[in-house]
Design an enzyme around this catalytic site. Structure first.
Site, PDB file in Angstrom:
ATOM      1  N   LYS A   1     -11.148  -9.586  -8.009  1.00 43.11           N
ATOM      2  CA  LYS A   1     -11.998  -9.954  -6.878  1.00 43.11           C
ATOM      3  C   LYS A   1     -13.199  -8.997  -6.788  1.00 43.11           C
ATOM      4  O   LYS A   1     -13.048  -7.809  -7.098  1.00 43.11           O
ATOM      5  CB  LYS A   1     -11.145  -9.845  -5.607  1.00 43.11           C
ATOM      6  CG  LYS A   1     -11.757 -10.424  -4.380  1.00 43.11           C
ATOM      7  CD  LYS A   1     -10.770 -10.340  -3.231  1.00 43.11           C
ATOM      8  CE  LYS A   1     -11.500 -10.459  -1.911  1.00 43.11           C
ATOM      9  NZ  LYS A   1     -10.644 -10.299  -0.754  1.00 43.11           N
TER      10      LYS A   1
ATOM     11  N   LYS B   1       0.814  -1.226   0.000  1.00 42.37           N
ATOM     12  CA  LYS B   1       0.000   0.000   0.000  1.00 42.37           C
ATOM     13  C   LYS B   1       0.838   1.262   0.000  1.00 42.37           C
ATOM     14  O   LYS B   1       0.388   2.307  -0.458  1.00 42.37           O
ATOM     15  CB  LYS B   1      -0.946  -0.001   1.212  1.00 42.37           C
ATOM     16  CG  LYS B   1      -2.055  -1.022   1.062  1.00 42.37           C
ATOM     17  CD  LYS B   1      -3.014  -0.972   2.223  1.00 42.37           C
ATOM     18  CE  LYS B   1      -4.152  -1.964   2.012  1.00 42.37           C
ATOM     19  NZ  LYS B   1      -5.010  -2.107   3.180  1.00 42.37           N
TER      20      LYS B   1
ATOM     21  N   LYS C   1     -16.401  -3.267  -4.228  1.00 46.48           N
ATOM     22  CA  LYS C   1     -17.209  -2.080  -4.517  1.00 46.48           C
ATOM     23  C   LYS C   1     -16.419  -1.065  -5.350  1.00 46.48           C
ATOM     24  O   LYS C   1     -16.945  -0.450  -6.268  1.00 46.48           O
ATOM     25  CB  LYS C   1     -17.630  -1.440  -3.203  1.00 46.48           C
ATOM     26  CG  LYS C   1     -19.036  -0.921  -3.244  1.00 46.48           C
ATOM     27  CD  LYS C   1     -19.501  -0.549  -1.884  1.00 46.48           C
ATOM     28  CE  LYS C   1     -20.911  -0.005  -1.987  1.00 46.48           C
ATOM     29  NZ  LYS C   1     -21.426   0.377  -0.704  1.00 46.48           N
TER      30      LYS C   1
END
Ligand code: SF4
Length: 338
Positions: free
Chosen positions: A195, A112, A198
């Site tokens: 995957k 990240k 949202k």
């Protein structure tokens, strides 16, 4: 009864990826363990999709979805992380024993942070908050997928270090939690590329209407070998077949495989059957969700009760931890006010 802690991000309404991937497991666990289920809004502050204006709504929507999906507050404790301030307090105390090198080694931190120009400290310290979540309730077990094993191992390491430094009795104050490895159900999105998530816009929410489900399934990716109705396909490489495995009975799954391989029907026929079965499976969840949405005070009551229970357990741990670390006890009058 062994105690479980598990958290879920406040991403708003549940989609079928969350439902199949984690929440169905929670529904099953709540009858066999003492479960603390937490909507981890503090963790969301370091996430890429964090928006202050949306956080409260997404947190409540997630709690509502969990209740609709079968989380039963008479069998477990459901609460919001920020409603129990001890999560943040314990996190600070655990900072004292957490080695910086271990935090920098976390795979998720490396992934990240690599594209960020300025890395927030919260991204690095995220696993300490996670350790605090678990150790605050002295959980015996934590359901984890493969991708969370490293974080749980760090939680165990933090507990070991803290106990070695401060726990002097015969039993450690912060027991090391054990992983409960869950089979990773990786539900692919309707685009078939990533995957279900949202942020990728490839989901089906648990409250979609039958027509909305159909409109989303219609264009969903299938086996590219089936260019025309006459081309045979391979269900094993088709995401639609994967979803049949979750929503259609075994005899339908067998029929789908035969008709796909033999080019005995078109992909739209196949999707129509899936849409009907998915609609039927989600109907009771949708009904409960609509009912709760019409009575949001019921959700607030559950979260209020959950926070009270969680605070009580957290308070017991914190008294032991603060005492062991030599902090001056909070005066009784202040405790009564709180
Ligand atoms: S027939 Fe069904 S399983 Fe086969 S490729 Fe089409 S959608 Fe997929």
């Amino acid at each position: 009864m062994p105690r479980i802690f598990s958290g879920i991000q406040p991403s708003g309404e549940l989609h079928i990826g969350n439902l199949l991937g984690a929440v169905q497991n929670w529904v099953e666990l709540q009858s066999r363990y003492e479960c603390f289920f937490c909507v981890v809004d503090l963790h969301a502050l370091t996430g890429a999709g964090y928006e202050a204006a949306q956080l409260a709504k997404r947190t409540r929507d997630m709690a509502l979805s969990l209740l609709a999906a079968g989380i039963d507050p008479s069998r477990c404790t459901l609460f919001v992380q920020s409603h129990v301030p001890d999560h943040s307090v314990l996190m600070w105390l655990l900072n004292a024993v957490t080695p910086l090198g271990e935090l920098e080694r976390m795979t998720q931190f490396k992934d990240k942070s690599q594209h960020l120009e300025s890395i927030p400290a919260g991204l690095l310290n995220y696993p300490i908050l996670m350790a605090s979540d678990i150790l605050l309730y002295r959980a015996d077990l934590v359901p984890v997928g493969e991708d969370q094993v490293q974080h749980l191992e760090l939680t165990r390491e933090i507990a070991r270090r803290w106990n070695a430094a401060f726990s002097t009795g015969p039993t450690p104050i912060l027991p090391e939690p054990q992983p409960m490895l869950t089979v990773a159900k990786r539900i692919m999105g309707l685009d078939g590329d990533a995957k279900m998530s949202k942020s990728k816009g490839n989901t089906i929410a648990i409250t979609e209407t039958p027509e909305e489900i159909w409109q989303k399934l219609r264009p969903a990716k299938t086996d590219p070998a089936r260019k025309t109705r006459k081309d045979p396909g391979n269900p094993e490489v088709c995401n639609i077949f994967d979803l049949h495995r979750y929503f259609s009975p075994p005899e339908t799954q067998a029929e789908v495989a035969v008709k796909c391989r033999g080019a005995l029907w078109g992909c739209l026929d196949c999707k129509r059957v899936l849409a009907d079965n998915m609609t039927a499976a989600l109907a009771p969840i949708r009904e409960r969700a609509l009912d709760l949405a019409a009575h949001p005070e019921q959700v607030d009551t559950v979260l209020g009760d959950g926070a009270m229970t969680a605070r009580r357990h957290a308070g017991e741990t914190m008294r032991l931890v603060q005492d062991a670390m030599g902090l001056l006890p909070v005066p009784r009058e202040v405790r009564r006010e709180a």
